[in-house]
Design a protein around this motif. Structure first.
Motif, PDB file in Angstrom:
ATOM      1  N   LEU A 184      42.854  35.326  41.958  1.00 37.77           N
ATOM      2  CA  LEU A 184      42.052  35.885  40.880  1.00 37.77           C
ATOM      3  C   LEU A 184      42.858  35.859  39.593  1.00 37.77           C
ATOM      4  N   SER A 225      43.982  43.062  38.460  1.00 33.97           N
ATOM      5  CA  SER A 225      43.383  42.130  39.414  1.00 33.97           C
ATOM      6  C   SER A 225      42.899  42.859  40.667  1.00 33.97           C
ATOM      7  N   VAL A 239      32.668  37.146  41.361  1.00 27.48           N
ATOM      8  CA  VAL A 239      33.786  36.366  41.906  1.00 27.48           C
ATOM      9  C   VAL A 239      33.943  35.058  41.128  1.00 27.48           C
ATOM     10  N   ALA A 270      39.041  43.002  41.704  1.00 23.48           N
ATOM     11  CA  ALA A 270      38.627  42.497  43.014  1.00 23.48           C
ATOM     12  C   ALA A 270      37.765  43.506  43.759  1.00 23.48           C
TER      13      ALA A 270
END
Length: 148
Positions: free
Chosen positions: A73, A4, A123, A8
């Motif tokens: 996320l 994650s 995103v 990101a």
């Protein structure tokens, strides 16, 4: 947790270059080269996130917010595949537009908006809850409206 974090970073690299055209003196050609480098970095980070998700399994980041409402996320196999696909197509479009729009007055604006659009779609793919999904969808819609 590592997947994650790596995932990101992919849209963050794009946003960093998208908000910094003044570092290149408002010249389109060097900015396009930086945009290609950012899109390539985003693609490599997406591949790394896919690899870590394949090895470690699905991961949800901690919620950034208060009272159960916030942003998080989620990275699993499907998310990783879509992230790689989106970042690859974005890299292809950014590379193609550098040559196609060379000398055009809107080249810098297009490249900047393309990076913002690409970051917001990434995103959108990575969103782990409804609040971030809605925010990313709105950002994608606004960026595409300005781009088109």
């Amino acid at each position: 947790m590592l997947s994650s974090l790596v995932a990101a970073l992919a849209p963050l690299v794009l946003v960093f270059v998208a908000v910094s055209p003044s570092l290149f003196g408002r010249r389109a050609r060097p900015y396009a080269a930086a945009a290609i480098a950012a899109a390539t970095a985003s693609f490599i980070l997406a591949l790394l996130a896919a690899g870590t998700a394949a090895i470690g399994g699905p991961v949800r980041s901690s919620l950034l917010g208060y009272g159960g409402i916030g942003l998080s996320l989620y990275v699993d196999a499907l998310t990783a595949i879509l992230l790689v696909l989106v970042s690859f197509v974005g890299l292809a479009v950014v590379r193609y537009s550098r040559n196609y729009l060379d000398g055009d007055s809107g080249h810098l604006r297009f490249t900047c908006l393309m990076l913002v659009t690409l970051a917001s779609v990434e995103v959108l793919v990575l969103s782990g809850n409804l609040a971030l999904l809605i925010l990313a969808f709105v950002a994608t819609s606004l960026a595409l409206n300005k781009l088109l």
